[in-house]
Design a protein around this motif. Structure first.
Motif, PDB file in Angstrom:
ATOM      1  N   LEU A 189      43.839 -10.934 -38.280  1.00 31.48           N
ATOM      2  CA  LEU A 189      42.792  -9.906 -37.958  1.00 31.48           C
ATOM      3  C   LEU A 189      42.737  -8.980 -39.125  1.00 31.48           C
ATOM      4  O   LEU A 189      43.661  -8.624 -39.885  1.00 31.48           O
ATOM      5  CB  LEU A 189      43.278  -9.204 -36.825  1.00 31.48           C
ATOM      6  N   GLY A 190      41.611  -8.352 -39.321  1.00 28.91           N
ATOM      7  CA  GLY A 190      41.391  -7.336 -40.386  1.00 28.91           C
ATOM      8  C   GLY A 190      41.476  -5.903 -39.745  1.00 28.91           C
ATOM      9  O   GLY A 190      41.371  -5.660 -38.479  1.00 28.91           O
ATOM     10  N   ASP A 191      41.700  -4.885 -40.608  1.00 28.60           N
ATOM     11  CA  ASP A 191      42.337  -3.615 -40.270  1.00 28.60           C
ATOM     12  C   ASP A 191      40.717  -2.921 -39.793  1.00 28.60           C
ATOM     13  O   ASP A 191      40.928  -2.242 -38.817  1.00 28.60           O
ATOM     14  CB  ASP A 191      42.692  -2.751 -41.285  1.00 28.60           C
ATOM     15  N   SER A 192      39.682  -3.339 -40.290  1.00 27.50           N
ATOM     16  CA  SER A 192      38.425  -2.626 -39.324  1.00 27.50           C
ATOM     17  C   SER A 192      38.167  -3.257 -38.128  1.00 27.50           C
ATOM     18  O   SER A 192      37.948  -2.619 -37.219  1.00 27.50           O
ATOM     19  CB  SER A 192      37.156  -2.966 -40.521  1.00 27.50           C
ATOM     20  N   THR A 193      38.334  -4.619 -38.352  1.00 26.89           N
ATOM     21  CA  THR A 193      38.008  -5.200 -36.805  1.00 26.89           C
ATOM     22  C   THR A 193      39.166  -4.816 -35.663  1.00 26.89           C
ATOM     23  O   THR A 193      38.944  -5.010 -34.675  1.00 26.89           O
ATOM     24  CB  THR A 193      38.207  -6.614 -36.966  1.00 26.89           C
ATOM     25  N   PHE A 194      40.018  -4.597 -36.382  1.00 28.72           N
ATOM     26  CA  PHE A 194      41.361  -4.026 -35.231  1.00 28.72           C
ATOM     27  C   PHE A 194      40.602  -2.897 -34.493  1.00 28.72           C
ATOM     28  O   PHE A 194      40.735  -2.975 -33.108  1.00 28.72           O
ATOM     29  CB  PHE A 194      42.408  -3.319 -36.246  1.00 28.72           C
ATOM     30  N   PHE A 195      40.013  -1.937 -35.053  1.00 29.76           N
ATOM     31  CA  PHE A 195      39.248  -0.653 -34.545  1.00 29.76           C
ATOM     32  C   PHE A 195      37.934  -1.313 -33.549  1.00 29.76           C
ATOM     33  O   PHE A 195      37.797  -0.712 -32.602  1.00 29.76           O
ATOM     34  CB  PHE A 195      39.169   0.596 -35.255  1.00 29.76           C
TER      35      PHE A 195
ATOM     36  N   HIS B   5      36.582   2.832 -42.308  1.00 29.07           N
ATOM     37  CA  HIS B   5      36.892   2.547 -40.797  1.00 29.07           C
ATOM     38  C   HIS B   5      37.976   3.855 -40.547  1.00 29.07           C
ATOM     39  O   HIS B   5      38.731   4.631 -41.285  1.00 29.07           O
ATOM     40  CB  HIS B   5      37.622   1.429 -40.646  1.00 29.07           C
ATOM     41  N   PRO B   6      38.412   3.892 -39.218  1.00 28.51           N
ATOM     42  CA  PRO B   6      39.319   4.960 -38.966  1.00 28.51           C
ATOM     43  C   PRO B   6      40.712   5.267 -39.482  1.00 28.51           C
ATOM     44  O   PRO B   6      41.208   6.437 -39.398  1.00 28.51           O
ATOM     45  CB  PRO B   6      39.390   4.768 -37.296  1.00 28.51           C
ATOM     46  N   ALA B   7      41.341   4.121 -40.091  1.00 25.01           N
ATOM     47  CA  ALA B   7      42.454   4.453 -40.758  1.00 25.01           C
ATOM     48  C   ALA B   7      42.529   4.896 -42.134  1.00 25.01           C
ATOM     49  O   ALA B   7      43.530   5.179 -42.675  1.00 25.01           O
ATOM     50  CB  ALA B   7      43.133   2.976 -40.613  1.00 25.01           C
ATOM     51  N   VAL B   8      41.414   5.193 -42.858  1.00 22.85           N
ATOM     52  CA  VAL B   8      41.436   5.319 -44.092  1.00 22.85           C
ATOM     53  C   VAL B   8      41.501   6.777 -44.522  1.00 22.85           C
ATOM     54  O   VAL B   8      41.482   7.182 -45.558  1.00 22.85           O
ATOM     55  CB  VAL B   8      40.210   4.614 -44.916  1.00 22.85           C
ATOM     56  N   GLY B   9      41.261   7.709 -43.421  1.00 23.67           N
ATOM     57  CA  GLY B   9      41.044   9.189 -43.773  1.00 23.67           C
ATOM     58  C   GLY B   9      39.810   9.424 -44.090  1.00 23.67           C
ATOM     59  O   GLY B   9      39.728  10.979 -44.753  1.00 23.67           O
ATOM     60  N   SER B  10      38.538   9.010 -43.971  1.00 20.34           N
ATOM     61  CA  SER B  10      37.210   9.548 -44.165  1.00 20.34           C
ATOM     62  C   SER B  10      36.332   8.622 -43.449  1.00 20.34           C
ATOM     63  O   SER B  10      36.510   7.482 -43.057  1.00 20.34           O
ATOM     64  CB  SER B  10      36.997   9.521 -45.786  1.00 20.34           C
TER      65      SER B  10
ATOM     66  N   LYS C 288      41.200  12.641 -40.292  1.00 16.95           N
ATOM     67  CA  LYS C 288      42.443  12.571 -39.949  1.00 16.95           C
ATOM     68  C   LYS C 288      42.481  10.936 -39.928  1.00 16.95           C
ATOM     69  O   LYS C 288      41.846  10.315 -39.297  1.00 16.95           O
ATOM     70  CB  LYS C 288      42.787  12.980 -39.069  1.00 16.95           C
ATOM     71  N   GLU C 289      43.732  10.403 -40.624  1.00 11.68           N
ATOM     72  CA  GLU C 289      43.853   9.029 -40.552  1.00 11.68           C
ATOM     73  C   GLU C 289      44.206   8.616 -39.237  1.00 11.68           C
ATOM     74  O   GLU C 289      45.077   9.581 -38.686  1.00 11.68           O
ATOM     75  CB  GLU C 289      44.876   8.424 -41.544  1.00 11.68           C
ATOM     76  N   ILE C 290      43.984   7.449 -38.784  1.00 15.28           N
ATOM     77  CA  ILE C 290      44.465   6.848 -37.369  1.00 15.28           C
ATOM     78  C   ILE C 290      45.280   5.753 -37.853  1.00 15.28           C
ATOM     79  O   ILE C 290      44.692   4.532 -38.003  1.00 15.28           O
ATOM     80  CB  ILE C 290      43.310   6.543 -36.308  1.00 15.28           C
ATOM     81  N   PRO C 291      46.647   5.608 -38.246  1.00 19.58           N
ATOM     82  CA  PRO C 291      47.342   4.616 -38.583  1.00 19.58           C
ATOM     83  C   PRO C 291      47.625   3.618 -37.566  1.00 19.58           C
ATOM     84  O   PRO C 291      47.728   3.745 -36.522  1.00 19.58           O
ATOM     85  CB  PRO C 291      48.804   5.117 -39.036  1.00 19.58           C
ATOM     86  N   LEU C 292      46.960   2.300 -38.175  1.00 18.16           N
ATOM     87  CA  LEU C 292      47.332   1.158 -37.182  1.00 18.16           C
ATOM     88  C   LEU C 292      48.829   1.143 -36.866  1.00 18.16           C
ATOM     89  O   LEU C 292      49.001   0.836 -35.528  1.00 18.16           O
ATOM     90  CB  LEU C 292      47.194  -0.059 -38.322  1.00 18.16           C
ATOM     91  N   LYS C 293      49.637   1.313 -37.308  1.00 17.35           N
ATOM     92  CA  LYS C 293      50.947   1.317 -36.828  1.00 17.35           C
ATOM     93  C   LYS C 293      51.308   2.018 -35.587  1.00 17.35           C
ATOM     94  O   LYS C 293      51.948   1.750 -34.847  1.00 17.35           O
ATOM     95  CB  LYS C 293      52.348   1.471 -37.950  1.00 17.35           C
ATOM     96  N   LYS C 294      50.949   3.283 -35.736  1.00 15.61           N
ATOM     97  CA  LYS C 294      50.967   4.406 -34.848  1.00 15.61           C
ATOM     98  C   LYS C 294      50.150   3.903 -33.479  1.00 15.61           C
ATOM     99  O   LYS C 294      50.945   4.219 -32.371  1.00 15.61           O
ATOM    100  CB  LYS C 294      50.433   5.660 -35.274  1.00 15.61           C
ATOM    101  N   VAL C 295      49.129   3.407 -33.692  1.00 15.32           N
ATOM    102  CA  VAL C 295      48.378   2.860 -32.682  1.00 15.32           C
ATOM    103  C   VAL C 295      48.845   1.666 -31.914  1.00 15.32           C
ATOM    104  O   VAL C 295      49.160   1.680 -30.508  1.00 15.32           O
ATOM    105  CB  VAL C 295      46.737   2.347 -32.897  1.00 15.32           C
TER     106      VAL C 295
END
Length: 621
Positions: free
Chosen positions: A443-449, A484-489, A496-503
């Protein structure tokens, strides 16, 4: 030097050579569009590229990349029912993601107007199928305009906004790949500068906006009445074009096939008449009946499915018109782009007495050039390590993104693919009644969201047994490095970053491992470890997209040329670097010696650990 942003804002009549996607942005400005939303997907991302060329403080409308196409559609819809002219754009299969809300749009009063730009993809140039979204239009009672050129794309967008605002209904502008990317000198017009009203115009009295049983039949009836009114309006605007060559044979076509047909007809003496449809749904029956009645034979020339053919034959049947109508003759006419050589072949099969004298272009045999991951790509390093860690009978599930290329040799990672975010859910299904074969989903990190979180929640909730590997490269790489939402912009500002691990932790995933994708030995050990743990295991294999990373370094002036080289005194030509790791930087000369192509090599060093003789070494630049 010309700047695209300045050109797009020029407030005067002028002409400029642009691609179709850029022409659309100028049309947005001239039409007074206020809200634009999207999720990136080819062939439409260059619309956002053109938007980004306008400085944010000068941009005359709001734009965002939403987390997926459904969300983008809903944001645009919300803006429209609040009184703002809105637009949403995405690629063909993105409509599948948006469909749950999209199918309701025609039932509702869109007081601000709303245009849906669909980038359909005949030929599947960058999609997993050749989906013909005209079917969606028929199912949802949403009219469709289809341009052939950038000039028409510009003009039809403006026309679509006028009709949409007047009738408070959605209008689809259906683009295909070659219209999006074609270049043409487009003639633009002066526009009136308008300030976006910040007053909310939403009023439930414009509704109902709740499609419940007691309301839905009247809402559907209203949508059908609007379609009929749409036909009247567009027939008066002459969006459909008739080209008369005084022939008893006629061709009805649209979009890019029309342009290919023009190429073919250059060599034809007795040219058939042509009816070029700009409105492909609903069909303007008057001009079609007249065209049918005035010709002995008609050929319907359309890419992909036989939608025009079916509807035109219905018109002929209902009106007792006995013209010979020829649609698609064989399966091949349902497949692929209608390029000039294909149209030439189709027309030769239709009317050999007219077209047989033309020399059909012989296809040139071009060497196969399979798509590859970029030099330095973390996905390559990850696949190399993961493949060594898995057993031959284990099952790997692919997803959408650059990492889909792992399906190709030599990695052969990912044996099944449906859509964005499917891998975790499909992997869950493969894990059921499966005690011996490990399931590994990518899975890609953008596709994760975008689409994967519900599937991950389901895997936690139902205790599915599989390993999910999230290939985190810090961007939406395949479509042009969007945030995407994890990169901070986001598109407009820092966020604000939305880290994958925290989700993942927040939704109950207990076994989470993080590793640099370049750390092949560590990744190998983690995959071995996860195979012995029951339940859902998530491995976040991190490494920045090196194409994006090196581009950013060049812009900052901090990029340093780095390369590796092959120590020929040590190399034993075992070919691990070429056959197993498969970085395109490695080449072979006529004598079979391996060397490094410095135009491709970025000196990242991920390859060094793969050589059994340690012959790959960093070069002192």
């Amino acid at each position: 030097m010309k700047k695209m942003g300045d050109m797009l804002l020029r407030n005067e009549n002028f002409s400029e050579i642009v691609i179709g996607n850029t022409a659309i942005v100028r049309a947005m400005i001239e039409a007074g569009t206020e809200i634009v939303t999207s999720y990136p997907g080819s062939p439409t991302p260059e619309i956002a590229t053109a938007i980004s060329s306008i400085k944010s403080e000068k941009r005359p409308f709001y734009f965002e990349f939403s987390t997926n196409e459904k969300v983008a559609t809903e944001v645009s819809f919300g803006a429209s029912v609040n009184g703002h002219l809105s637009t949403v754009f995405f690629k063909s299969v993105g409509l599948n993601v948006a469909a749950d809300s999209f199918v309701q749009l025609a039932l509702l009063e869109l007081i601000g107007g709303m245009v849906i730009i669909l980038g359909d993809d005949p030929g599947a140039n960058s999609s997993q199928n050749e989906q013909d979204n005209r079917h969606y239009a028929e199912m949802t009672y949403i009219p469709v305009l289809e341009p052939s050129t950038p000039q028409e794309a510009y003009e039809m967008y403006i026309e679509a906004t006028k009709i949409s605002k007047k009738m408070k209904m959605p209008v689809i502008l259906r683009l295909t790949t070659h219209v999006c990317h074609a270049k043409q000198k487009v003639h633009f017009k002066k526009y009136e500068i308008k300030n976006i009203s910040k007053q909310s115009k939403f009023d439930k009295k414009n509704g109902p906006y709740i499609p419940i049983t007691s309301e839905v039949f009247n809402m559907k009836k209203n949508a059908l009445l609007k379609l009929n009114e749409f036909k009247k309006i567009t027939s008066e605007k002459n969006i459909n074009k008739l080209f008369n060559n005084n022939s008893k044979k006629g061709i009805i076509t649209m979009g890019v096939p029309y342009l290919s047909l023009l190429d073919v007809l250059e060599e034809v003496e007795n040219k058939p008449d042509i009816l070029k449809l700009g409105v492909v749904y609903p069909l303007e029956e008057g001009i079609i009946k007249s065209f049918l009645n005035s010709h002995d034979e008609i050929k319907i020339l359309e890419e992909l499915d036989d939608i025009l053919e079916t509807n035109i034959k219905r018109i002929a049947y209902d009106n007792k018109i006995y013209t010979k109508i020829m649609g698609k003759f064989d399966i091949n006419e349902f497949i692929g782009e209608y390029t000039p050589d294909k149209v030439q072949e189709i027309m030769n099969n239709t009317w050999p007495e007219i077209f047989q004298s033309i020399n059909i272009n012989k296809k040139i045999n071009v060497p196969k050039r399979p798509a590859q991951m970029c030099p330095g790509c973390g996905h390559r390093s990850a696949f190399y390590a993961i493949k060594k860690a898995l057993n031959s009978e284990d099952i790997t599930v692919a997803d959408i993104g650059c990492h889909t290329l792992g399906y190709l040799p030599p990695y052969e990672m990912g044996e099944v693919l449906l859509s964005m975010g499917h891998s975790i859910s499909t992997g869950s299904g493969l894990s059921l009644f499966n005690e011996k074969r490990n399931i590994v989903s990518f899975l890609g990190d953008s596709t994760f969201f975008h689409a994967a979180i519900p599937g991950i929640i389901n895997a936690v909730f139902n205790k599915h047994n599989l390993t999910l590997i999230i290939m985190e490269n810090g961007t939406t790489a395949m479509t042009g490095h969007q945030d995407h939402p994890a990169v901070g912009s986001n598109f407009n500002e820092k966020t604000k970053e939305i880290p994958l691990k925290k989700v993942l932790e927040g939704i109950g995933v207990e076994n989470i491992f993080e590793v640099d994708a370049y750390s092949q030995n560590k990744l190998f050990e983690i995959i071995k470890k996860t195979s012995k743990i029951k339940g859902l295991k998530v491995v976040i294999a991190k490494h920045p997209c090196m194409l994006k990373f090196t581009r950013e370094q060049r812009k900052k002036g901090t990029y340093k040329n780095r390369h590796v080289f092959i120590d020929q005194n040590i190399c034993n030509n075992s070919n691990y670097c070429i056959e197993d790791f498969a970085c395109p930087s490695f080449q072979k000369d006529d004598k079979g010696n391996i060397w490094v192509h410095e135009d491709l090599c970025i000196g990242d060093g991920s390859c060094i650990q793969t050589c059994p003789t340690s012959a790959i070494k960093p070069k002192n630049n």
